[in-house]
Write a protein that holds these residues in place. Structure first.
Motif, PDB file in Angstrom:
ATOM      1  N   ALA A 109       0.847  -1.191   0.000  1.00 27.95           N
ATOM      2  CA  ALA A 109       0.000   0.000   0.000  1.00 27.95           C
ATOM      3  C   ALA A 109       0.883   1.242   0.000  1.00 27.95           C
ATOM      4  O   ALA A 109       1.684   1.430   0.905  1.00 27.95           O
ATOM      5  CB  ALA A 109      -0.915  -0.010   1.229  1.00 27.95           C
ATOM      6  N   ARG A 110       0.730   2.096  -1.029  1.00 24.91           N
ATOM      7  CA  ARG A 110       1.571   3.300  -1.158  1.00 24.91           C
ATOM      8  C   ARG A 110       1.261   4.338  -0.099  1.00 24.91           C
ATOM      9  O   ARG A 110       2.140   4.831   0.588  1.00 24.91           O
ATOM     10  CB  ARG A 110       1.355   3.943  -2.531  1.00 24.91           C
ATOM     11  CG  ARG A 110       2.042   3.274  -3.675  1.00 24.91           C
ATOM     12  CD  ARG A 110       1.910   4.106  -4.956  1.00 24.91           C
ATOM     13  NE  ARG A 110       0.608   4.738  -5.150  1.00 24.91           N
ATOM     14  CZ  ARG A 110      -0.430   4.147  -5.740  1.00 24.91           C
ATOM     15  NH1 ARG A 110      -0.341   2.919  -6.171  1.00 24.91           N
ATOM     16  NH2 ARG A 110      -1.558   4.792  -5.892  1.00 24.91           N
ATOM     17  N   SER A 111      -0.007   4.742  -0.041  1.00 21.18           N
ATOM     18  CA  SER A 111      -0.363   5.840   0.854  1.00 21.18           C
ATOM     19  C   SER A 111      -1.880   5.954   0.957  1.00 21.18           C
ATOM     20  O   SER A 111      -2.620   5.271   0.252  1.00 21.18           O
ATOM     21  CB  SER A 111       0.213   7.157   0.333  1.00 21.18           C
ATOM     22  OG  SER A 111      -0.351   7.475  -0.923  1.00 21.18           O
ATOM     23  N   LEU A 112      -2.304   6.870   1.815  1.00 18.48           N
ATOM     24  CA  LEU A 112      -3.727   7.170   1.931  1.00 18.48           C
ATOM     25  C   LEU A 112      -4.221   7.840   0.649  1.00 18.48           C
ATOM     26  O   LEU A 112      -3.442   8.427  -0.092  1.00 18.48           O
ATOM     27  CB  LEU A 112      -3.972   8.125   3.099  1.00 18.48           C
ATOM     28  CG  LEU A 112      -3.726   7.574   4.495  1.00 18.48           C
ATOM     29  CD1 LEU A 112      -3.746   8.711   5.515  1.00 18.48           C
ATOM     30  CD2 LEU A 112      -4.760   6.528   4.845  1.00 18.48           C
ATOM     31  N   ASN A 113      -5.514   7.791   0.434  1.00 21.57           N
ATOM     32  CA  ASN A 113      -6.136   8.495  -0.675  1.00 21.57           C
ATOM     33  C   ASN A 113      -5.886   9.995  -0.517  1.00 21.57           C
ATOM     34  O   ASN A 113      -5.894  10.527   0.594  1.00 21.57           O
ATOM     35  CB  ASN A 113      -7.637   8.174  -0.680  1.00 21.57           C
ATOM     36  CG  ASN A 113      -8.389   8.985  -1.681  1.00 21.57           C
ATOM     37  OD1 ASN A 113      -8.762  10.121  -1.394  1.00 21.57           O
ATOM     38  ND2 ASN A 113      -8.617   8.420  -2.839  1.00 21.57           N
ATOM     39  N   LEU A 114      -5.658  10.687  -1.622  1.00 16.64           N
ATOM     40  CA  LEU A 114      -5.339  12.113  -1.592  1.00 16.64           C
ATOM     41  C   LEU A 114      -6.412  12.925  -0.883  1.00 16.64           C
ATOM     42  O   LEU A 114      -6.105  13.774  -0.040  1.00 16.64           O
ATOM     43  CB  LEU A 114      -5.119  12.650  -3.011  1.00 16.64           C
ATOM     44  CG  LEU A 114      -4.796  14.134  -3.122  1.00 16.64           C
ATOM     45  CD1 LEU A 114      -3.514  14.487  -2.376  1.00 16.64           C
ATOM     46  CD2 LEU A 114      -4.703  14.541  -4.582  1.00 16.64           C
ATOM     47  N   SER A 115      -7.669  12.693  -1.186  1.00 15.53           N
ATOM     48  CA  SER A 115      -8.716  13.505  -0.550  1.00 15.53           C
ATOM     49  C   SER A 115      -8.785  13.242   0.949  1.00 15.53           C
ATOM     50  O   SER A 115      -9.049  14.161   1.727  1.00 15.53           O
ATOM     51  CB  SER A 115     -10.075  13.300  -1.221  1.00 15.53           C
ATOM     52  OG  SER A 115     -10.522  11.978  -1.086  1.00 15.53           O
ATOM     53  N   ASN A 116      -8.504  12.008   1.382  1.00 17.21           N
ATOM     54  CA  ASN A 116      -8.459  11.719   2.822  1.00 17.21           C
ATOM     55  C   ASN A 116      -7.277  12.422   3.470  1.00 17.21           C
ATOM     56  O   ASN A 116      -7.390  12.970   4.565  1.00 17.21           O
ATOM     57  CB  ASN A 116      -8.356  10.212   3.074  1.00 17.21           C
ATOM     58  CG  ASN A 116      -9.616   9.481   2.678  1.00 17.21           C
ATOM     59  OD1 ASN A 116     -10.699  10.046   2.640  1.00 17.21           O
ATOM     60  ND2 ASN A 116      -9.469   8.218   2.362  1.00 17.21           N
ATOM     61  N   SER A 117      -6.125  12.410   2.797  1.00 18.23           N
ATOM     62  CA  SER A 117      -4.930  13.080   3.330  1.00 18.23           C
ATOM     63  C   SER A 117      -5.162  14.575   3.490  1.00 18.23           C
ATOM     64  O   SER A 117      -4.778  15.168   4.497  1.00 18.23           O
ATOM     65  CB  SER A 117      -3.731  12.828   2.420  1.00 18.23           C
ATOM     66  OG  SER A 117      -3.415  11.461   2.390  1.00 18.23           O
ATOM     67  N   VAL A 118      -5.781  15.187   2.493  1.00 23.87           N
ATOM     68  CA  VAL A 118      -6.076  16.621   2.581  1.00 23.87           C
ATOM     69  C   VAL A 118      -7.002  16.901   3.762  1.00 23.87           C
ATOM     70  O   VAL A 118      -6.773  17.825   4.542  1.00 23.87           O
ATOM     71  CB  VAL A 118      -6.670  17.156   1.262  1.00 23.87           C
ATOM     72  CG1 VAL A 118      -7.190  18.579   1.436  1.00 23.87           C
ATOM     73  CG2 VAL A 118      -5.632  17.101   0.143  1.00 23.87           C
ATOM     74  N   ALA A 119      -8.036  16.090   3.916  1.00 23.47           N
ATOM     75  CA  ALA A 119      -8.975  16.292   5.028  1.00 23.47           C
ATOM     76  C   ALA A 119      -8.269  16.174   6.375  1.00 23.47           C
ATOM     77  O   ALA A 119      -8.511  16.979   7.285  1.00 23.47           O
ATOM     78  CB  ALA A 119     -10.131  15.296   4.935  1.00 23.47           C
ATOM     79  N   ILE A 120      -7.382  15.205   6.512  1.00 23.71           N
ATOM     80  CA  ILE A 120      -6.624  15.051   7.762  1.00 23.71           C
ATOM     81  C   ILE A 120      -5.782  16.293   8.021  1.00 23.71           C
ATOM     82  O   ILE A 120      -5.771  16.837   9.131  1.00 23.71           O
ATOM     83  CB  ILE A 120      -5.754  13.778   7.706  1.00 23.71           C
ATOM     84  CG1 ILE A 120      -6.638  12.531   7.763  1.00 23.71           C
ATOM     85  CG2 ILE A 120      -4.720  13.767   8.838  1.00 23.71           C
ATOM     86  CD1 ILE A 120      -5.913  11.240   7.413  1.00 23.71           C
ATOM     87  N   GLY A 121      -5.071  16.768   7.008  1.00 24.71           N
ATOM     88  CA  GLY A 121      -4.244  17.963   7.149  1.00 24.71           C
ATOM     89  C   GLY A 121      -5.059  19.204   7.470  1.00 24.71           C
ATOM     90  O   GLY A 121      -4.711  19.987   8.365  1.00 24.71           O
ATOM     91  N   VAL A 122      -6.159  19.398   6.759  1.00 26.85           N
ATOM     92  CA  VAL A 122      -7.014  20.562   6.969  1.00 26.85           C
ATOM     93  C   VAL A 122      -7.536  20.587   8.401  1.00 26.85           C
ATOM     94  O   VAL A 122      -7.450  21.614   9.096  1.00 26.85           O
ATOM     95  CB  VAL A 122      -8.194  20.570   5.966  1.00 26.85           C
ATOM     96  CG1 VAL A 122      -9.287  21.536   6.391  1.00 26.85           C
ATOM     97  CG2 VAL A 122      -7.702  20.909   4.569  1.00 26.85           C
ATOM     98  N   TYR A 123      -8.074  19.479   8.856  1.00 25.94           N
ATOM     99  CA  TYR A 123      -8.686  19.475  10.182  1.00 25.94           C
ATOM    100  C   TYR A 123      -7.670  19.535  11.311  1.00 25.94           C
ATOM    101  O   TYR A 123      -7.968  20.075  12.382  1.00 25.94           O
ATOM    102  CB  TYR A 123      -9.672  18.318  10.326  1.00 25.94           C
ATOM    103  CG  TYR A 123     -11.020  18.734   9.773  1.00 25.94           C
ATOM    104  CD1 TYR A 123     -11.900  19.459  10.559  1.00 25.94           C
ATOM    105  CD2 TYR A 123     -11.357  18.481   8.461  1.00 25.94           C
ATOM    106  CE1 TYR A 123     -13.108  19.903  10.053  1.00 25.94           C
ATOM    107  CE2 TYR A 123     -12.560  18.914   7.944  1.00 25.94           C
ATOM    108  CZ  TYR A 123     -13.435  19.622   8.748  1.00 25.94           C
ATOM    109  OH  TYR A 123     -14.624  20.075   8.236  1.00 25.94           O
ATOM    110  N   GLU A 124      -6.454  19.042  11.111  1.00 24.96           N
ATOM    111  CA  GLU A 124      -5.423  19.228  12.136  1.00 24.96           C
ATOM    112  C   GLU A 124      -5.069  20.706  12.247  1.00 24.96           C
ATOM    113  O   GLU A 124      -4.955  21.248  13.343  1.00 24.96           O
ATOM    114  CB  GLU A 124      -4.167  18.410  11.831  1.00 24.96           C
ATOM    115  CG  GLU A 124      -3.015  18.682  12.782  1.00 24.96           C
ATOM    116  CD  GLU A 124      -3.314  18.460  14.255  1.00 24.96           C
ATOM    117  OE1 GLU A 124      -2.619  19.086  15.090  1.00 24.96           O
ATOM    118  OE2 GLU A 124      -4.217  17.671  14.595  1.00 24.96           O
TER     119      GLU A 124
END
Length: 167
Positions: free
Chosen positions: A131-146
């Protein structure tokens, strides 16, 4: 007022960009799309995922990463699986804060990461070679909400109200 900036460098999958646009529209984040993109803004898949929120966006378009940097100045945080710093260990400034994400298949350019090691952040995940990484839209949401959590969720509705059910 604090304004969070989300930067997508050469996004390839319209559904991801649509979902990210929706996240930006509902959090007040400004969206920056850096080309070349792997789709057209009128793509049907993009419309299905988030184009109905497009009118709510503060959005800018750029021809290239060089074009983006020529027009923007601030505190840039580069999200990458190659980064040494955990995204939640960073203190995000409320002024000119940019969260930068690379394209789905390759991430951000290695040269950019090498020039900015202290500004590169990662989202922790299992070390799984399949598995390379999380889905891009999920990663953005994690970053935004942090980032918004650290800022105290400015201007966001933080309390809901339950409606009484009549049985």
């Amino acid at each position: 007022m604090s304004k969070l900036n989300i930067v997508l460098v050469e996004p390839e999958i319209p559904q991801n960009t649509g979902n990210i646009a929706r996240t930006c529209a509902l959090t007040g984040a400004r969206l920056h799309l850096v080309g070349p993109m792997g789709f057209k803004i009128d793509d049907k898949k993009l419309k299905r995922a988030g184009l109905d929120y497009w009118h709510l966006l503060d959005i800018s378009y750029y021809d290239s990463l060089a074009d983006f940097f020529a027009k923007n100045d601030g505190n840039f945080f580069y999200f990458s699986t190659k980064a040494r710093h955990i995204h939640s260990d960073i203190s995000y400034p409320t002024e000119n804060c940019y969260l930068v994400f690379g394209k789905e298949t390759a991430g951000l350019p290695e040269e950019l990461l090498l020039k900015n090691p202290e500004s590169c952040v990662r989202i922790p995940m299992l070390n799984n070679p399949d598995a390379r990484s999380l889905n891009l839209s999920n990663s953005v949401a994690i970053g935004v909400y942090e980032c918004l959590r650290q800022w105290g969720y400015p201007e966001l509705l933080v309390k809901g109200e339950l409606h009484r059910l009549h049985w």
